[in-house]
Scaffold this motif. Structure first.
Motif, PDB file in Angstrom:
ATOM      1  N   TYR A 184       7.380  19.037  77.465  1.00 21.62           N
ATOM      2  CA  TYR A 184       6.629  20.215  77.898  1.00 21.62           C
ATOM      3  C   TYR A 184       5.181  20.024  77.476  1.00 21.62           C
ATOM      4  O   TYR A 184       4.901  19.808  76.302  1.00 21.62           O
ATOM      5  CB  TYR A 184       7.165  21.478  77.231  1.00 21.62           C
ATOM      6  CG  TYR A 184       8.519  21.920  77.717  1.00 21.62           C
ATOM      7  CD1 TYR A 184       8.664  22.539  78.950  1.00 21.62           C
ATOM      8  CD2 TYR A 184       9.650  21.742  76.927  1.00 21.62           C
ATOM      9  CE1 TYR A 184       9.910  22.966  79.385  1.00 21.62           C
ATOM     10  CE2 TYR A 184      10.889  22.169  77.361  1.00 21.62           C
ATOM     11  CZ  TYR A 184      11.013  22.775  78.584  1.00 21.62           C
ATOM     12  OH  TYR A 184      12.239  23.209  79.018  1.00 21.62           O
ATOM     13  N   GLY A 222       1.087  21.581  77.792  1.00 18.46           N
ATOM     14  CA  GLY A 222       0.255  22.728  78.122  1.00 18.46           C
ATOM     15  C   GLY A 222      -1.124  22.570  77.510  1.00 18.46           C
ATOM     16  O   GLY A 222      -1.554  21.461  77.197  1.00 18.46           O
ATOM     17  N   ASN A 267       0.021  25.883  73.659  1.00 20.77           N
ATOM     18  CA  ASN A 267       1.059  26.660  74.342  1.00 20.77           C
ATOM     19  C   ASN A 267       2.437  26.017  74.300  1.00 20.77           C
ATOM     20  O   ASN A 267       3.438  26.734  74.268  1.00 20.77           O
ATOM     21  CB  ASN A 267       0.657  26.944  75.786  1.00 20.77           C
ATOM     22  CG  ASN A 267      -0.291  28.113  75.888  1.00 20.77           C
ATOM     23  OD1 ASN A 267      -0.521  28.835  74.918  1.00 20.77           O
ATOM     24  ND2 ASN A 267      -0.854  28.313  77.060  1.00 20.77           N
ATOM     25  N   GLU A 294      -0.574  18.747  72.347  1.00 15.70           N
ATOM     26  CA  GLU A 294      -0.332  19.667  73.453  1.00 15.70           C
ATOM     27  C   GLU A 294       1.015  19.436  74.143  1.00 15.70           C
ATOM     28  O   GLU A 294       1.271  19.984  75.210  1.00 15.70           O
ATOM     29  CB  GLU A 294      -1.469  19.563  74.484  1.00 15.70           C
ATOM     30  CG  GLU A 294      -2.815  19.979  73.938  1.00 15.70           C
ATOM     31  CD  GLU A 294      -2.884  21.438  73.486  1.00 15.70           C
ATOM     32  OE1 GLU A 294      -2.061  22.255  73.934  1.00 15.70           O
ATOM     33  OE2 GLU A 294      -3.771  21.753  72.665  1.00 15.70           O
ATOM     34  N   ARG A 307       8.345  29.354  80.348  1.00 16.04           N
ATOM     35  CA  ARG A 307       7.527  28.242  80.863  1.00 16.04           C
ATOM     36  C   ARG A 307       6.351  28.787  81.658  1.00 16.04           C
ATOM     37  O   ARG A 307       5.232  28.293  81.541  1.00 16.04           O
ATOM     38  CB  ARG A 307       8.362  27.317  81.751  1.00 16.04           C
ATOM     39  CG  ARG A 307       9.209  26.343  80.998  1.00 16.04           C
ATOM     40  CD  ARG A 307       9.737  25.242  81.884  1.00 16.04           C
ATOM     41  NE  ARG A 307      10.332  25.688  83.120  1.00 16.04           N
ATOM     42  CZ  ARG A 307      11.597  25.480  83.486  1.00 16.04           C
ATOM     43  NH1 ARG A 307      12.417  24.828  82.682  1.00 16.04           N
ATOM     44  NH2 ARG A 307      12.045  25.904  84.631  1.00 16.04           N
ATOM     45  N   TYR A 319       3.647  30.456  79.386  1.00 16.64           N
ATOM     46  CA  TYR A 319       2.799  29.502  78.668  1.00 16.64           C
ATOM     47  C   TYR A 319       2.193  28.434  79.592  1.00 16.64           C
ATOM     48  O   TYR A 319       1.541  27.511  79.112  1.00 16.64           O
ATOM     49  CB  TYR A 319       3.592  28.858  77.532  1.00 16.64           C
ATOM     50  CG  TYR A 319       3.889  29.847  76.426  1.00 16.64           C
ATOM     51  CD1 TYR A 319       2.880  30.295  75.582  1.00 16.64           C
ATOM     52  CD2 TYR A 319       5.167  30.357  76.253  1.00 16.64           C
ATOM     53  CE1 TYR A 319       3.138  31.219  74.574  1.00 16.64           C
ATOM     54  CE2 TYR A 319       5.434  31.287  75.243  1.00 16.64           C
ATOM     55  CZ  TYR A 319       4.419  31.701  74.417  1.00 16.64           C
ATOM     56  OH  TYR A 319       4.676  32.626  73.426  1.00 16.64           O
ATOM     57  N   ASP A 320       2.414  28.553  80.906  1.00 14.14           N
ATOM     58  CA  ASP A 320       1.851  27.636  81.900  1.00 14.14           C
ATOM     59  C   ASP A 320       2.135  26.175  81.552  1.00 14.14           C
ATOM     60  O   ASP A 320       1.217  25.348  81.467  1.00 14.14           O
ATOM     61  CB  ASP A 320       0.347  27.875  82.059  1.00 14.14           C
ATOM     62  CG  ASP A 320      -0.230  27.137  83.256  1.00 14.14           C
ATOM     63  OD1 ASP A 320       0.512  26.875  84.224  1.00 14.14           O
ATOM     64  OD2 ASP A 320      -1.433  26.805  83.216  1.00 14.14           O
ATOM     65  N   LEU A 321       3.402  25.865  81.347  1.00 19.79           N
ATOM     66  CA  LEU A 321       3.788  24.518  80.941  1.00 19.79           C
ATOM     67  C   LEU A 321       4.181  23.665  82.134  1.00 19.79           C
ATOM     68  O   LEU A 321       4.722  24.155  83.125  1.00 19.79           O
ATOM     69  CB  LEU A 321       4.965  24.586  79.965  1.00 19.79           C
ATOM     70  CG  LEU A 321       4.687  25.324  78.667  1.00 19.79           C
ATOM     71  CD1 LEU A 321       5.932  25.300  77.788  1.00 19.79           C
ATOM     72  CD2 LEU A 321       3.506  24.727  77.926  1.00 19.79           C
TER      73      LEU A 321
END
Length: 110
Positions: free
Chosen positions: A9, A11, A15, A51, A81, A84-86
């Motif tokens: 993941y 971000g 995040n 990140e 998801r 947190y804009d992953l």
């Protein structure tokens, strides 16, 4: 035949780590670990990439993974998801029934 899925993941602004922390704090991880056929559901943090979070997600077989994918947990994961804009990179591995080859065991200290 265990199936292991590595999910990276990624971000911005921490995040990915916030996502993993919320998954744990809200009990989602514990609920997934309690699902039948779950062998492992654990987050790791790469030292060189602040990140990204690596999830190692392992299941007894494809059926157990399919049931998980149809569970209410997947809705919660998708919501977080998005929150947190992953973005994700996924790797999938199938364990050999025979385990670790004898030749490789020489390199493993238990």
């Amino acid at each position: 035949m265990a199936i292991t899925v590595n999910i990276y993941y990624s971000g911005k602004n921490g995040n990915a780590k916030k996502f993993a922390e919320e998954m744990i704090a809200n009990g989602v991880v514990d609920a997934i670990c309690a699902e039948e056929g779950n062998l492992r559901y654990e987050y790791f943090f790469p030292m060189k990439d602040k990140e990204t979070v690596l999830l190692i997600d392992s299941w007894k077989d494809q059926h157990a993974l399919d049931v998980h994918h149809g569970s209410p947990m997947m809705t919660k994961i998708a919501e977080l998801r998005e929150k947190y804009d992953l973005h994700m990179k996924v790797e999938r591995y199938i364990s050999e029934e025979s385990g670790i080859p004898e030749a490789d065991k020489a390199f493993i200290k238990e």
